[in-house]
Structures are given as structure tokens and as C-alpha cells.
Write a protein that holds these residues in place. Structure first.
Motif, PDB file in Angstrom:
ATOM      1  N   UNK A   1       0.835  -1.196   0.000  1.00 47.66           N
ATOM      2  CA  UNK A   1       0.000   0.000   0.000  1.00 47.66           C
ATOM      3  C   UNK A   1       0.873   1.250   0.000  1.00 47.66           C
ATOM      4  N   UNK A   2       0.329   2.332  -0.503  1.00 47.22           N
ATOM      5  CA  UNK A   2       1.062   3.586  -0.576  1.00 47.22           C
ATOM      6  C   UNK A   2       1.249   4.156   0.830  1.00 47.22           C
ATOM      7  N   UNK A   3       2.475   4.236   1.340  1.00 48.50           N
ATOM      8  CA  UNK A   3       2.694   4.733   2.705  1.00 48.50           C
ATOM      9  C   UNK A   3       2.330   6.204   2.867  1.00 48.50           C
ATOM     10  N   UNK A   4       2.190   6.935   1.745  1.00 44.59           N
ATOM     11  CA  UNK A   4       1.842   8.345   1.835  1.00 44.59           C
ATOM     12  C   UNK A   4       0.361   8.546   2.154  1.00 44.59           C
ATOM     13  N   UNK A   5      -0.452   7.544   1.884  1.00 41.17           N
ATOM     14  CA  UNK A   5      -1.882   7.629   2.199  1.00 41.17           C
ATOM     15  C   UNK A   5      -2.063   7.141   3.640  1.00 41.17           C
ATOM     16  N   UNK A   6      -2.161   8.059   4.557  1.00 43.15           N
ATOM     17  CA  UNK A   6      -2.253   7.709   5.967  1.00 43.15           C
ATOM     18  C   UNK A   6      -3.688   7.330   6.330  1.00 43.15           C
ATOM     19  N   UNK A   7      -3.863   6.350   7.195  1.00 41.10           N
ATOM     20  CA  UNK A   7      -5.215   5.912   7.578  1.00 41.10           C
ATOM     21  C   UNK A   7      -6.009   7.030   8.260  1.00 41.10           C
ATOM     22  N   UNK A   8      -7.282   7.107   7.901  1.00 42.97           N
ATOM     23  CA  UNK A   8      -8.183   8.042   8.560  1.00 42.97           C
ATOM     24  C   UNK A   8      -8.650   7.503   9.916  1.00 42.97           C
ATOM     25  N   UNK A   9      -8.517   6.211  10.097  1.00 42.43           N
ATOM     26  CA  UNK A   9      -8.907   5.590  11.359  1.00 42.43           C
ATOM     27  C   UNK A   9      -8.262   4.229  11.497  1.00 42.43           C
ATOM     28  N   UNK A  10      -8.003   3.826  12.730  1.00 44.71           N
ATOM     29  CA  UNK A  10      -7.369   2.533  13.025  1.00 44.71           C
ATOM     30  C   UNK A  10      -8.069   1.961  14.238  1.00 44.71           C
ATOM     31  N   UNK A  11      -8.536   0.689  14.141  1.00 47.28           N
ATOM     32  CA  UNK A  11      -9.167   0.082  15.308  1.00 47.28           C
ATOM     33  C   UNK A  11      -9.086  -1.439  15.221  1.00 47.28           C
ATOM     34  N   UNK A  12      -9.017  -2.124  16.361  1.00 49.75           N
ATOM     35  CA  UNK A  12      -8.991  -3.594  16.343  1.00 49.75           C
ATOM     36  C   UNK A  12     -10.354  -4.152  15.961  1.00 49.75           C
ATOM     37  N   UNK A  13     -10.347  -5.291  15.287  1.00 46.73           N
ATOM     38  CA  UNK A  13     -11.576  -5.967  14.887  1.00 46.73           C
ATOM     39  C   UNK A  13     -11.397  -7.473  15.058  1.00 46.73           C
ATOM     40  N   UNK A  14     -12.530  -8.139  15.197  1.00 48.22           N
ATOM     41  CA  UNK A  14     -12.570  -9.598  15.279  1.00 48.22           C
ATOM     42  C   UNK A  14     -13.047 -10.099  13.918  1.00 48.22           C
ATOM     43  N   UNK A  15     -12.131 -10.613  13.116  1.00 49.60           N
ATOM     44  CA  UNK A  15     -12.445 -11.027  11.749  1.00 49.60           C
ATOM     45  C   UNK A  15     -12.654 -12.542  11.727  1.00 49.60           C
ATOM     46  N   UNK A  16     -13.901 -12.937  11.828  1.00 48.15           N
ATOM     47  CA  UNK A  16     -14.199 -14.369  11.801  1.00 48.15           C
ATOM     48  C   UNK A  16     -13.491 -15.147  12.886  1.00 48.15           C
TER      49      UNK A  16
ATOM     50  N   UNK B   1      -7.768  -0.684   9.055  1.00 51.87           N
ATOM     51  CA  UNK B   1      -7.450   0.710   8.761  1.00 51.87           C
ATOM     52  C   UNK B   1      -8.443   1.222   7.722  1.00 51.87           C
ATOM     53  N   UNK B   2      -8.710   2.519   7.771  1.00 48.88           N
ATOM     54  CA  UNK B   2      -9.631   3.169   6.836  1.00 48.88           C
ATOM     55  C   UNK B   2      -8.825   4.132   5.978  1.00 48.88           C
ATOM     56  N   UNK B   3      -8.857   3.909   4.658  1.00 47.16           N
ATOM     57  CA  UNK B   3      -8.115   4.741   3.725  1.00 47.16           C
ATOM     58  C   UNK B   3      -9.091   5.484   2.812  1.00 47.16           C
ATOM     59  N   UNK B   4      -8.783   6.713   2.475  1.00 40.29           N
ATOM     60  CA  UNK B   4      -9.597   7.450   1.525  1.00 40.29           C
ATOM     61  C   UNK B   4      -9.271   6.980   0.112  1.00 40.29           C
ATOM     62  N   UNK B   5     -10.224   7.181  -0.804  1.00 36.83           N
ATOM     63  CA  UNK B   5     -10.044   6.761  -2.196  1.00 36.83           C
ATOM     64  C   UNK B   5     -10.050   7.939  -3.153  1.00 36.83           C
ATOM     65  N   UNK B   6     -10.270   9.148  -2.637  1.00 34.48           N
ATOM     66  CA  UNK B   6     -10.378  10.304  -3.507  1.00 34.48           C
ATOM     67  C   UNK B   6     -11.792  10.598  -3.944  1.00 34.48           C
ATOM     68  N   UNK B   7     -12.735   9.727  -3.557  1.00 33.66           N
ATOM     69  CA  UNK B   7     -14.138   9.938  -3.883  1.00 33.66           C
ATOM     70  C   UNK B   7     -14.919  10.219  -2.606  1.00 33.66           C
ATOM     71  N   UNK B   8     -15.928  11.057  -2.702  1.00 32.77           N
ATOM     72  CA  UNK B   8     -16.725  11.440  -1.552  1.00 32.77           C
ATOM     73  C   UNK B   8     -17.458  10.233  -0.984  1.00 32.77           C
ATOM     74  N   UNK B   9     -17.357  10.077   0.342  1.00 37.52           N
ATOM     75  CA  UNK B   9     -18.066   9.017   1.074  1.00 37.52           C
ATOM     76  C   UNK B   9     -17.669   7.620   0.609  1.00 37.52           C
ATOM     77  N   UNK B  10     -16.477   7.471   0.033  1.00 38.60           N
ATOM     78  CA  UNK B  10     -15.982   6.150  -0.356  1.00 38.60           C
ATOM     79  C   UNK B  10     -14.673   5.886   0.381  1.00 38.60           C
ATOM     80  N   UNK B  11     -14.542   4.681   0.936  1.00 40.19           N
ATOM     81  CA  UNK B  11     -13.361   4.338   1.715  1.00 40.19           C
ATOM     82  C   UNK B  11     -12.870   2.941   1.333  1.00 40.19           C
TER      83      UNK B  11
END
Length: 269
Positions: free
Chosen positions: A212-227, A234-244
Motif C-alpha cells: 500500500x502507498x505509505x503516503x496515504x495515511x489511515x483516517x482511522x485505526x481500530x482492532x476488529x474480530x475477523x471471523x 485501517x480506513x483509507x480514503x479513495x479520492x471519492x466522496x463518502x468512499x473508503x
């Protein structure tokens, strides 16, 4: 929820409607509206206090499913015993009589046409004795398993591989494919909780390993239980409104091992 007079369709901001915050917390608002409101809510201490109270309520309700059943009060147990004795007397009229404290007594020896003596207290003692015996067998079996485990060396230790237990998963649960993660976006924006990764350096190593591009810093970071697996989303922006872009790493990720649990784009297409 019914009260949406403030925060939606009106003045966006405090004082917030509790109903609006509850709808936002439950993930029932559309994605565009939720993406607009979450940053405002996260910046408002009073709104965050209400959301924290909702989180605590959910946790309390979830814990009820695992709480042991309480013992029946003695008063109700006595009434139940009396009801059973009355039923026995009604089923065998003239042959049995209810005795004190749940004992049904027969006037004579048991035989054809006579109801046997039913002593609920004695029956309970026999039941408890059987349960105690079964518990003793299980305890002995568990001790035997432990003894075998200690006696047999761990093959991973013999080959030089460290026997490190996987961390227990924390945070909200999502599907193995990331199903349900979209509802967590609003709550995670602005959050920096590294969970099992502990610090930003370890997360950066995971991001680099995933390409992943290290210049795109996460907008949010949190632990999750994945299955059932411990992960960090981590939540990354995509350059589009309301899209992550949502990416979850396993707790064992690091240099050369991205351990990506899921990678998906959510929101407006």
C-alpha cells in the motif's frame, strides 16, 4: 427512531438528538449521511459520551447470555414441591398423602395399585450424588489430558519455532470477507487504536508488506474480530466522496508477511 428534528434535515451539530445518535450508532442511516455526521459527532464530547453509553449498554446485554442462571429462591422451590405433591395426590386419590416439604407418603407398602413413596429431598440427594460422581470423572479426565500434554514435548519447540499463542480477538466482529465492516467506518474515523499490533511502527510494516502507498495515511485505526481472528482495520480514503478502502491485517503481519484478512472498498461508487 422517531426524533430526527435536530442533526438531520435541520441544524447539523449540537445539541444532538439522542434518537439521531442512536440511529447513527446502530448503522441504520444511509452511508452518505453517516459519513457526513460521524466526524462532527466524534468531535463533540457530549455526543461521544452518549455513544460510549450505547456501547456499554450493548456490552452489558451481550454479557447476559453468558451469565449463569441464578438459583431458584427457597420460597418458590417449596411452592413447587407442594404443587408436585398435590399432583401426585390427585393422580392416586386415597393412596397417597402429601408429606411435609415435598415428601409424598404412602399409607402402606408399595405394591400393585399402590403409589410408591416419592421423597423429593432424597431424589435430589441421589441426583446430586450422581452429578458429583460425573464431575469427579470429568476432573480426572481433564487431569489426565494435562498430564499427557506435559509429558509430550511440543514439536514446534523442538524445531526451533517459538510457540507463541495467538492473541485473543478484540473489537467488534465482522465476517471473514469483511461483511459488516462498513458499519464501523463512522465510529473508527479519527480513532488510532493499534490493538494487537501495539504501535504505529508495526502497522507501517504491515502496510509496506501489503504494497500500500505509505503516503496515504489511515483516517482511522481500530482492532476488529475477523471471523474469530484478531485483526486491525485501517480506513483509507479513495479520492471519492463518502468512499473508503477498508483493509484488515492479522496480528502476525509484519515485514514480508502482510497477513491481509480482507481488503474492500465501501461507500459511493
Amino acid at each position: 427512531m422517531t426524533d430526527e428534528s435536530r442533526g438531520i434535515g435541520g441544524i447539523i451539530g449540537p445539541p444532538w438528538s439522542v434518537d439521531v445518535l442512536a440511529d447513527l450508532h446502530a448503522g441504520v442511516l444511509d452511508d452518505t449521511r453517516a459519513a457526513e455526521l460521524w466526524p462532527l459527532v466524534n468531535a463533540d464530547p457530549e455526543a461521544r459520551a452518549i455513544l460510549d453509553a450505547l456501547d456499554a449498554t450493548q456490552a452489558d446485554l451481550a454479557s447476559l447470555a453468558e451469565a449463569p442462571a441464578p438459583r431458584m429462591p427457597a420460597e418458590f422451590a417449596a411452592r413447587l414441591d407442594a404443587a408436585l405433591a398435590a399432583e401426585a395426590a390427585a393422580a392416586f386419590p386415597g393412596r397417597t398423602s402429601p408429606g411435609p416439604r415435598g415428601v409424598t407418603q404412602a399409607p402402606g407398602p408399595a405394591g400393585p395399585g399402590n403409589a410408591p413413596v416419592v421423597d423429593l429431598a432424597a431424589a435430589r440427594r441421589r441426583r446430586n450424588k450422581r452429578l458429583g460422581w460425573a464431575a469427579g470423572v470429568l476432573t480426572a479426565a481433564a487431569a489426565a489430558v494435562v498430564a499427557v500434554t506435559i509429558a509430550i514435548p511440543d514439536s514446534s519447540q523442538q524445531t526451533g519455532t517459538p510457540n507463541v499463542a495467538a492473541p485473543a480477538p478484540t473489537g467488534p466482529s465482522v465476517g471473514s470477507d469483511g461483511a459488516g465492516a462498513q458499519a464501523l467506518v463512522g465510529k473508527a474515523i479519527g480513532v488510532r487504536d493499534f490493538g494487537p499490533l501495539q504501535n504505529e511502527d508495526r502497522l507501517d510494516a504491515c502496510i509496506a508488506a501489503a504494497g500500500l502507498d505509505p503516503k496515504v495515511r489511515p483516517e482511522g485505526i481500530r482492532p476488529v474480530n475477523v471471523g474469530g481472528k484478531a485483526g486491525v482495520m485501517i480506513i483509507l480514503t479513495t479520492g471519492k466522496l463518502a468512499q473508503f478502502r477498508l483493509v484488515a491485517f492479522g496480528a502476525d503481519c509484519g515485514p514480508g508477511n502482510p497477513a491481509v484478512l480482507f481488503d474492500k472498498v465501501v461507500g459511493e461508487k
